[in-house]
Design an enzyme around this catalytic site. Structure first.
Site, mmCIF file in Angstrom:
data_model
loop_
_atom_site.group_PDB
_atom_site.id
_atom_site.type_symbol
_atom_site.label_atom_id
_atom_site.label_comp_id
_atom_site.label_asym_id
_atom_site.label_seq_id
_atom_site.Cartn_x
_atom_site.Cartn_y
_atom_site.Cartn_z
ATOM 1 N N HIS A 138 0.860 -1.182 0.000
ATOM 2 C CA HIS A 138 0.000 0.000 0.000
ATOM 3 C C HIS A 138 0.895 1.230 0.000
ATOM 4 O O HIS A 138 1.926 1.262 0.650
ATOM 5 C CB HIS A 138 -0.902 0.022 1.245
ATOM 6 N N ASP A 164 -7.833 -5.561 -0.103
ATOM 7 C CA ASP A 164 -8.294 -6.477 -1.171
ATOM 8 C C ASP A 164 -7.907 -7.925 -0.945
ATOM 9 O O ASP A 164 -8.375 -8.801 -1.679
ATOM 10 C CB ASP A 164 -7.712 -5.996 -2.513
HETATM 11 C C1 SDX Z 1 -6.197 -0.219 -3.051
HETATM 12 O O1 SDX Z 1 -4.567 4.352 -2.204
HETATM 13 C C2 SDX Z 1 -5.476 3.709 -1.580
HETATM 14 O O2 SDX Z 1 -5.907 4.046 -0.494
HETATM 15 C C3 SDX Z 1 -5.994 2.506 -2.296
HETATM 16 C C4 SDX Z 1 -6.975 1.627 -1.535
HETATM 17 C C5 SDX Z 1 -8.280 2.335 -1.277
HETATM 18 O O3 SDX Z 1 -8.973 1.982 -0.318
HETATM 19 O O4 SDX Z 1 -8.656 3.191 -2.124
HETATM 20 O O5 SDX Z 1 -6.407 1.219 -0.313
HETATM 21 C C6 SDX Z 1 -7.349 0.389 -2.332
HETATM 22 O O6 SDX Z 1 -5.974 0.104 -4.184
HETATM 23 C C7 SDX Z 1 -5.311 -1.176 -2.307
HETATM 24 C C8 SDX Z 1 -4.111 -1.681 -3.169
HETATM 25 C C9 SDX Z 1 -4.618 -2.811 -4.082
HETATM 26 N N1 SDX Z 1 -3.556 -3.166 -5.047
HETATM 27 C C10 SDX Z 1 -2.891 -4.329 -4.926
HETATM 28 O O7 SDX Z 1 -3.023 -5.125 -4.002
HETATM 29 C C11 SDX Z 1 -1.918 -4.595 -6.068
HETATM 30 C C12 SDX Z 1 -0.597 -5.077 -5.505
HETATM 31 N N2 SDX Z 1 -0.001 -3.955 -4.768
HETATM 32 C C13 SDX Z 1 0.935 -3.160 -5.462
HETATM 33 O O8 SDX Z 1 0.812 -3.022 -6.822
HETATM 34 C C14 SDX Z 1 1.427 -1.946 -4.700
HETATM 35 O O9 SDX Z 1 1.725 -2.353 -3.426
HETATM 36 C C15 SDX Z 1 0.540 -0.714 -4.638
HETATM 37 C C16 SDX Z 1 0.090 -0.289 -5.985
HETATM 38 C C17 SDX Z 1 -0.631 -0.968 -3.781
HETATM 39 C C18 SDX Z 1 1.366 0.393 -4.018
HETATM 40 O O10 SDX Z 1 2.402 0.636 -4.896
HETATM 41 P P1 SDX Z 1 3.555 1.706 -4.537
HETATM 42 O O11 SDX Z 1 3.354 2.350 -3.237
HETATM 43 O O12 SDX Z 1 3.679 2.574 -5.734
HETATM 44 O O13 SDX Z 1 4.793 0.765 -4.329
HETATM 45 P P2 SDX Z 1 5.841 0.539 -5.450
HETATM 46 O O14 SDX Z 1 5.125 0.088 -6.685
HETATM 47 O O15 SDX Z 1 6.684 1.759 -5.506
HETATM 48 O O16 SDX Z 1 6.669 -0.695 -4.898
HETATM 49 C C19 SDX Z 1 7.751 -0.488 -3.990
HETATM 50 C C20 SDX Z 1 8.526 -1.806 -4.012
HETATM 51 C C21 SDX Z 1 8.856 -2.311 -5.430
HETATM 52 O O17 SDX Z 1 9.969 -3.156 -5.301
HETATM 53 P P3 SDX Z 1 11.404 -2.638 -5.923
HETATM 54 O O18 SDX Z 1 11.111 -2.107 -7.323
HETATM 55 O O19 SDX Z 1 11.827 -1.537 -4.961
HETATM 56 O O20 SDX Z 1 12.291 -3.853 -5.904
HETATM 57 O O21 SDX Z 1 7.684 -2.834 -3.445
HETATM 58 C C22 SDX Z 1 7.438 -3.814 -4.444
HETATM 59 C C23 SDX Z 1 7.685 -3.168 -5.793
HETATM 60 O O22 SDX Z 1 8.032 -4.153 -6.757
HETATM 61 N N3 SDX Z 1 6.015 -4.169 -4.316
HETATM 62 C C24 SDX Z 1 5.583 -5.413 -4.324
HETATM 63 C C25 SDX Z 1 4.210 -5.307 -4.110
HETATM 64 N N4 SDX Z 1 3.862 -4.025 -3.986
HETATM 65 C C26 SDX Z 1 4.999 -3.312 -4.119
HETATM 66 N N5 SDX Z 1 6.219 -6.597 -4.511
HETATM 67 C C27 SDX Z 1 5.441 -7.708 -4.456
HETATM 68 N N6 SDX Z 1 4.096 -7.685 -4.248
HETATM 69 C C28 SDX Z 1 3.454 -6.500 -4.072
HETATM 70 N N7 SDX Z 1 2.156 -6.496 -3.873
#
Ligand code: SDX
Length: 395
Positions: free
Chosen positions: A273, A330
């Site tokens: 998140h 989720d």
């Molecule tokens: C919702 O914003 C809100 O409030 C949203 C929400 C709401 O109520 O409206 O809470 C609802 O959208 C919840 C999130 C649902 N999405 C998912 O579950 C999809 C999986 N999660 C990710 O895609 C991610 O965690 C996000 C999109 C939720 C957040 O992304 P960020 O903050 O932009 O994090 P990032 O993409 O910059 O990642 C940072 C690091 C990366 O690794 P490196 O490149 O540094 O090696 O963390 C890793 C990412 O690859 N990473 C994950 C991961 N999420 C981030 N690695 C594995 N699994 C994951 N889920």
């Protein structure tokens, strides 16, 4: 400079607005709607009462809640021409684009309530959306399974009516299971708002041009559809099904592929998140609910077992710990929706149903704020410097 990204310049995290609706402390895992902790609202409130709180800022008195409930009851029907709108979609249409299209179309049927500065019009379009979106969502489902639409039954509550229009048949009475009503009511409360997330920011951005409320909400539905946002609840279920089918339930093997970014999504859907760098308080409540509901229904869903083992494995793994990745809202919702009989493609529609009052509250707050100006994010130009036109012969 080369190599720096927009995030390095702080473009991903600038504060975009002031709001009095929802407070989140991502490190402490705190979420409050208008100051009330989500845990108390989930336990004691109803979705309609929480919708009132988010939109009007205070918990309603009994007479205020009764009047709000009765006003919504009077608007659950869709215009007969809007019902025909569904005939134009292919049977296998995903219900989210059907929802966003039908919500946008509401502005063509209710042209008397479009003016964002006319308080009466804003009240009317608020009530029309809260009342009609559950009907539209149920019809999107019925369309996808080729079953007849049921008219709303206004002797029922909002959630009961939605469940009956979704799963009921004209040929026989449909008894709504009170366990499902309570579970869905709680899930809708937990999804009702979440500050400046992607879809809410979209609603505010579109609303800042003084587009009408229906157009703003329709844009929010489209933003929510993305698999990184609300579409994640569908993606979580598909991920759990893949682990069961392709990895024979071996969560270790799947987690290693995600860590090595070998897997197509390279993400554990339902994990991580932007704001919560601790356990999402909503996920805690939903995980407990999933366990209780499935036990109560006598459903032994292997996907819940896979989800719990996947969580345990990830929370013990430095890769996820270092990146502060925890289950989010989720991760467990899909298991409950599946136990209720919803197909995976309806999961994000259910998210939209919950988030609707939050979107409406933010759009009203913004349009009532005299300091609001049209949204116009700045950019960092990193393209070509000035150069002269090159004739075709010289290219
Ligand atoms: C919702 O914003 C809100 O409030 C949203 C929400 C709401 O109520 O409206 O809470 C609802 O959208 C919840 C999130 C649902 N999405 C998912 O579950 C999809 C999986 N999660 C990710 O895609 C991610 O965690 C996000 C999109 C939720 C957040 O992304 P960020 O903050 O932009 O994090 P990032 O993409 O910059 O990642 C940072 C690091 C990366 O690794 P490196 O490149 O540094 O090696 O963390 C890793 C990412 O690859 N990473 C994950 C991961 N999420 C981030 N690695 C594995 N699994 C994951 N889920």
């Amino acid at each position: 400079q080369a190599g720096m990204t927009a995030l390095d310049y702080g473009y991903g995290n600038t504060a975009s607005c002031r709001s009095a609706i929802t407070y989140i402390d991502g490190d402490a895992g705190i979420l409050r709607y208008r100051g009330y902790p989500i845990e108390q609202l989930a336990e004691k409130s109803t979705f309609l009462e929480t919708s009132y709180l988010l939109i009007y800022g205070e918990l309603p008195t009994q007479s205020e809640l009764d009047s709000f409930t009765n006003k919504i009851r009077r608007h659950t029907l869709l215009h007969e021409d809007l019902k025909r709108f569904f005939d134009g979609f292919p049977r296998d249409a995903h219900p989210m684009p059907v929802l966003s299209s039908a919500v946008s179309a509401l502005s063509t049927f209710y042209q008397d309530s479009l003016d964002p500065f006319d308080q009466e019009a804003v009240e009317l379009s608020t009530v029309r959306l809260l009342a009609k979106v559950p009907t539209i969502a149920a019809y999107a489902y019925k369309k996808s399974v080729g079953q007849p639409f049921l008219y709303p039954d206004n002797s029922l509550g909002l959630v009961e009516n939605f469940l009956r229009m979704t799963f009921g048949f004209p040929a026989e009475p449909y008894e709504v299971d009170p366990v499902f009503v309570k579970a869905l009511d709680t899930l809708l409360i937990l999804h009702a708002d979440h500050e400046q997330n992607c879809s809410t920011s979209t609603v505010r951005m579109v609303g800042s041009s003084q587009a009408n409320l229906f157009a703003s909400i329709s844009a929010g539905v489209n933003a929510l559809f993305g698999p990184l946002h609300g579409g994640a609840n569908q993606a979580v279920l598909e991920m759990l099904q893949r682990i069961e089918r392709e990895f024979e339930g071996d969560v270790d093997k799947f987690v290693e592929r995600v860590k090595n970014k070998e897997d197509k999504s390279a993400r554990l859907m339902g994990f991580g998140h932007r704001v919560y760098k601790n356990y999402d308080p909503r996920a805690k409540i939903i995980k407990q609910q999933a366990d209780e509901i499935l036990k109560g229904l006598g459903v032994n869903d292997p996907l819940l077992d896979i989800a719990m083992r996947l969580e345990e494995r990830a929370l013990a793994d430095d890769y996820f710990i270092e990146r502060k990745l925890y289950p989010n809202v989720d991760f467990y919702t899909g298991v409950i929706y599946r136990a209720m009989g919803f197909p995976t493609r309806m999961f994000t529609v259910l998210f939209a149903l919950g988030r609707l009052p939050g979107w409406i509250a933010h759009r009203r707050e913004m349009i009532n704020d005299p300091t609001t100006r049209i949204g116009r994010p700045r950019q960092l130009y990193v393209g070509a410097t000035k150069r002269d036109y090159v004739e075709m012969s010289a290219r």
